[in-house]
Design a protein around this motif. Structure first.
Motif, PDB file in Angstrom:
ATOM      1  N   GLU A  43     -39.277  38.064  47.267  1.00 33.22           N
ATOM      2  CA  GLU A  43     -38.012  38.790  47.153  1.00 33.22           C
ATOM      3  C   GLU A  43     -38.147  40.166  47.809  1.00 33.22           C
ATOM      4  O   GLU A  43     -37.954  41.202  47.167  1.00 33.22           O
ATOM      5  N   PRO A  44     -38.453  40.210  49.116  1.00 31.97           N
ATOM      6  CA  PRO A  44     -38.712  41.497  49.770  1.00 31.97           C
ATOM      7  C   PRO A  44     -37.467  42.356  49.919  1.00 31.97           C
ATOM      8  O   PRO A  44     -37.581  43.552  50.175  1.00 31.97           O
ATOM      9  N   HIS A  45     -36.290  41.756  49.759  1.00 29.69           N
ATOM     10  CA  HIS A  45     -35.037  42.514  49.806  1.00 29.69           C
ATOM     11  C   HIS A  45     -34.696  43.114  48.450  1.00 29.69           C
ATOM     12  O   HIS A  45     -33.698  43.839  48.329  1.00 29.69           O
ATOM     13  N   LEU A  46     -35.515  42.835  47.434  1.00 25.97           N
ATOM     14  CA  LEU A  46     -35.253  43.306  46.079  1.00 25.97           C
ATOM     15  C   LEU A  46     -36.385  44.159  45.514  1.00 25.97           C
ATOM     16  O   LEU A  46     -36.181  44.877  44.536  1.00 25.97           O
ATOM     17  N   ASN A  47     -37.565  44.054  46.080  1.00 30.50           N
ATOM     18  CA  ASN A  47     -38.697  44.880  45.649  1.00 30.50           C
ATOM     19  C   ASN A  47     -39.804  44.769  46.682  1.00 30.50           C
ATOM     20  O   ASN A  47     -39.748  43.933  47.582  1.00 30.50           O
ATOM     21  N   GLY A  48     -40.812  45.625  46.558  1.00 23.36           N
ATOM     22  CA  GLY A  48     -41.911  45.595  47.507  1.00 23.36           C
ATOM     23  C   GLY A  48     -43.169  46.190  46.915  1.00 23.36           C
ATOM     24  O   GLY A  48     -43.157  46.765  45.816  1.00 23.36           O
ATOM     25  N   PRO A  49     -44.292  46.089  47.625  1.00 19.77           N
ATOM     26  CA  PRO A  49     -45.565  46.602  47.115  1.00 19.77           C
ATOM     27  C   PRO A  49     -45.557  48.092  46.810  1.00 19.77           C
ATOM     28  O   PRO A  49     -46.326  48.550  45.960  1.00 19.77           O
ATOM     29  N   ALA A  50     -44.708  48.871  47.488  1.00 15.41           N
ATOM     30  CA  ALA A  50     -44.654  50.314  47.234  1.00 15.41           C
ATOM     31  C   ALA A  50     -43.592  50.677  46.200  1.00 15.41           C
ATOM     32  O   ALA A  50     -43.237  51.845  46.067  1.00 15.41           O
ATOM     33  N   GLY A  51     -43.103  49.684  45.475  1.00 12.54           N
ATOM     34  CA  GLY A  51     -42.073  49.933  44.479  1.00 12.54           C
ATOM     35  C   GLY A  51     -42.639  50.399  43.151  1.00 12.54           C
ATOM     36  O   GLY A  51     -43.743  50.945  43.064  1.00 12.54           O
ATOM     37  N   GLU A  52     -41.871  50.160  42.095  1.00 12.75           N
ATOM     38  CA  GLU A  52     -42.229  50.638  40.767  1.00 12.75           C
ATOM     39  C   GLU A  52     -41.923  49.558  39.735  1.00 12.75           C
ATOM     40  O   GLU A  52     -41.166  48.625  40.010  1.00 12.75           O
ATOM     41  N   VAL A  53     -42.501  49.706  38.537  1.00 12.92           N
ATOM     42  CA  VAL A  53     -42.240  48.722  37.487  1.00 12.92           C
ATOM     43  C   VAL A  53     -42.515  49.318  36.107  1.00 12.92           C
ATOM     44  O   VAL A  53     -43.596  49.837  35.854  1.00 12.92           O
ATOM     45  N   PRO A  54     -41.539  49.281  35.197  1.00 12.57           N
ATOM     46  CA  PRO A  54     -41.813  49.537  33.781  1.00 12.57           C
ATOM     47  C   PRO A  54     -42.183  48.219  33.103  1.00 12.57           C
ATOM     48  O   PRO A  54     -41.603  47.167  33.406  1.00 12.57           O
TER      49      PRO A  54
END
Length: 616
Positions: free
Chosen positions: A59-70
């Motif tokens: 899902e690269p259009h929705l998140n990526g490795p440089a993103g964030e996560v709670p």
């Protein structure tokens, strides 16, 4: 006649039940990855981490490795619930004065300037190191395989890639090299590969190998935040790129910012509600607004209302407006007055503001007698969806003239008018008594150019800060933006009962609230509650550029009865009737005690025909 056996009310797909393990995710390959790890002998935390890395690929259009996560979790070995903050901070050079020097009064929604420290990698590794059981190689293996060998593109992903063609080819050429291989747009159903991303994760596995699993994880984290990944991010960010301001800016993010930050535990906040305890992440998310919303609803007979009727929709919407107004005025990575927001007298005072008709006002309260500072929001000037994470070009430049065909401005306009970023979700529960819910986002390929040696671009979550002073979410160096990402964990008698979440920006809490109320008050099953007609309001200050506010707005799926829709209009709601299956992307897992055994449950959203639940 032959009686046909039924498990209960019709649902679009079965609610998964078993005793071994269950998972639900916003992509079927992520859910399958989680189950693969459970079958290998891993626990829910191993499975969630592996699925989280897989989501970055598929899902690269929705998140990526440089993103964030709670992340919210219940660890059965420790007998307690915990939260992990995977939200990176703003750069050390990010100050309101710096943005004003650049002639900006709002942080752009795309490009390099809005980059913050990537948080997801450290958060997944913290979960894996302290709660998982498998080695890093086992966890990254599915993501590496998917990126290297390919996966079938969904229709939405393919269309999003195609919508980016002009911007990528005219401005972000490194992105074009990845997403338009040979100059061709990949088609839905075709295998898509990201060999650079596969190589990045393979290099991390190779260079961190050896010794204990904990030592491997620690070395991998150092490679990311102090090694070759941080070095590549530092170099790439120095290049000015076109962003939603209509101009080119470099990043303020440096390798030093990366080295200073790591994910950390952040105790969840909670509230008892109708026999359960609802847990959310802290004031650096919008989670506490969910708890205040529940407190407001306690004064109404929700269980006596038709969950598809106008009174239910109206009360949920109007109480939600009050909770979201307090969110916008009081929540952020500062000393938010959480206790004061939940004091019974204050909640009762706020509850009395709910009337029989839709309020047009933005009405934050004064908890503890503190007067709110209203963020400098603007009325909506476009039809662009609030909370999407991407701006509209017409708001980017004051009084713009028509863009020249083929120009960079035209490419940017096409990009931000057509496409929006979003979010993912993964939740898992296992036979050991564990449960985890996580909502990864950010770093989607529409946000910023691909860094060629890594295979991914940066997150633009810094756009969620205000440049105006005095707000809990005002920009300061090395501060967490107040994110919309907000998983939910629910305990019953101190044990995990539900874990759920959804993409959707400012709509996340709204879709989650309706789901929870229908489960707790109306006896809906997990799949039944996810399938049920959904609604949400944009009567809030958008968390993303350009920070719009749409008074009285209410979007509602067309499956609601005409009488309900007409009654809501008579109450003054500015109604938009959407497609029948268009709002919400909830995923959920649950546990129910049956004698001495827990029955595990999972369900996933049918909208978009992509989310998936699996288990046995």
């Amino acid at each position: 006649m032959v009686a046909i056996y039924s498990n209960g009310p019709f649902t679009t797909r079965p609610e998964i039940r078993g005793t071994f393990g269950c998972a639900a995710a916003t992509h079927w390959l992520a859910a399958a990855t989680a189950m693969r790890i459970l079958e290998r002998g891993g626990n829910a935390f191993d499975a969630a981490a592996a699925a989280g890395f897989a989501l970055q690929v598929v899902e690269p259009h929705l998140n990526g490795p440089a993103g964030e996560v709670p992340i919210l979790l219940y660890d059965a070995r420790r007998g307690e619930a915990e939260g992990i903050c995977g939200q990176g901070v703003s750069p050390g050079a990010a100050t309101p004065e710096r943005f004003r020097e650049l002639g900006l009064d709002m942080i752009p929604g795309t490009g390099h300037l809005a980059a913050c420290v990537p948080g997801a990698f450290s958060a997944w590794l913290l979960l894996l190191r302290n709660h998982g059981t498998l080695r890093l190689e086992d966890i990254l293996e599915p993501a590496i395989e998917l990126a290297r060998d390919g996966y079938p593109l969904t229709l939405r992903t393919a269309r999003t890639i195609e919508s980016m063609r002009e911007l990528f080819e005219t401005e972000w050429q490194d992105s074009a090299a990845v997403y338009f291989p040979g100059g061709n747009a990949p088609q839905a159903g075709e295998l898509f590969r990201n060999s650079a991303l596969a190589a990045t994760y393979q290099r991390i596995v190779g260079e961190s190998a050896g010794g204990t699993r904990e030592a491997e994880i620690d070395r991998a984290e150092k490679l990311w935040y102090e090694g070759f990944v941080a070095e590549a991010i530092d170099r790439a960010g120095r290049m000015p790129v076109l962003d939603s301001s209509g101009r080119r800016h470099a990043s303020l993010l440096t390798g030093d910012d990366m080295a200073r930050w790591r994910a950390s535990y952040d105790a969840p906040v909670g509230r008892d509600y109708h026999g359960v305890t609802v847990l959310k992440c802290g004031a650096w998310t919008q989670g506490p607004a969910f708890l205040q919303w529940l407190a407001l609803l306690e004064g109404f007979p929700i269980g006596e209302l038709d969950p598809l009727g106008d009174e239910f929709v109206h009360l949920v919407t109007e109480t939600g407006k009050l909770a979201m107004a307090d969110r916008d005025a009081w929540l952020g990575d500062d000393a938010a007055p959480l206790d004061a927001l939940l004091v019974p007298d204050y909640v009762a005072q706020r509850r009395r503001l709910v009337g029989a008709s839709s309020s047009p006002e933005f009405r934050p309260g004064a908890p503890g007698g503190r007067e709110p500072i209203t963020p400098p929001y603007g009325m909506a000037r476009s039809s662009h969806a609030i909370g999407a994470g991407e701006p509209t070009f017409q708001s980017a430049i004051e009084e713009p003239g028509p863009a020249r065909p083929g120009s960079a401005e035209a490419a940017l306009a096409a990009h931000i008018e057509r496409r929006e970023g979003d979010t993912c979700h993964i939740c898992v529960t296992d036979r050991f008594g564990n449960m985890v819910a996580a909502t990864p986002s950010g770093g989607w390929f529409q946000a910023s150019p691909v860094i060629p040696e890594l295979g991914f671009g940066l997150s633009t979550r810094t756009q969620m800060f205000w440049l105006a002073p005095g707000l809990p979410s005002s920009l300061l160096p090395r501060k967490r933006p107040r994110t919309t990402l907000t998983p939910t964990l629910v305990l019953r008698d101190g044990r995990p009962f539900l874990g759920f979440g959804t993409p959707g920006g400012d709509q996340q809490e709204q879709w989650s609230m309706t789901f929870l109320l229908r489960v707790l008050h109306h006896g809906y099953g997990l799949q039944q509650a996810i399938d049920a007609p959904a609604f949400h309001s944009n009567h809030l200050i958008a968390s993303f550029w350009p920070r719009d506010f749409k008074p009285r707005s209410l979007s509602i799926e067309g499956r609601f009865a005409p009488a309900t829709i007409d009654a809501l209009r008579r109450r003054g709601h500015d109604l938009t009737v959407t497609d029948d299956w268009s709002l919400g992307r909830l995923c959920a897992v649950g546990r129910e005690r049956s004698g001495t055994v827990d029955i595990l449950r999972a369900a996933a959203n049918p909208r978009g025909t992509q989310d998936f639940a699996i288990g046995r």
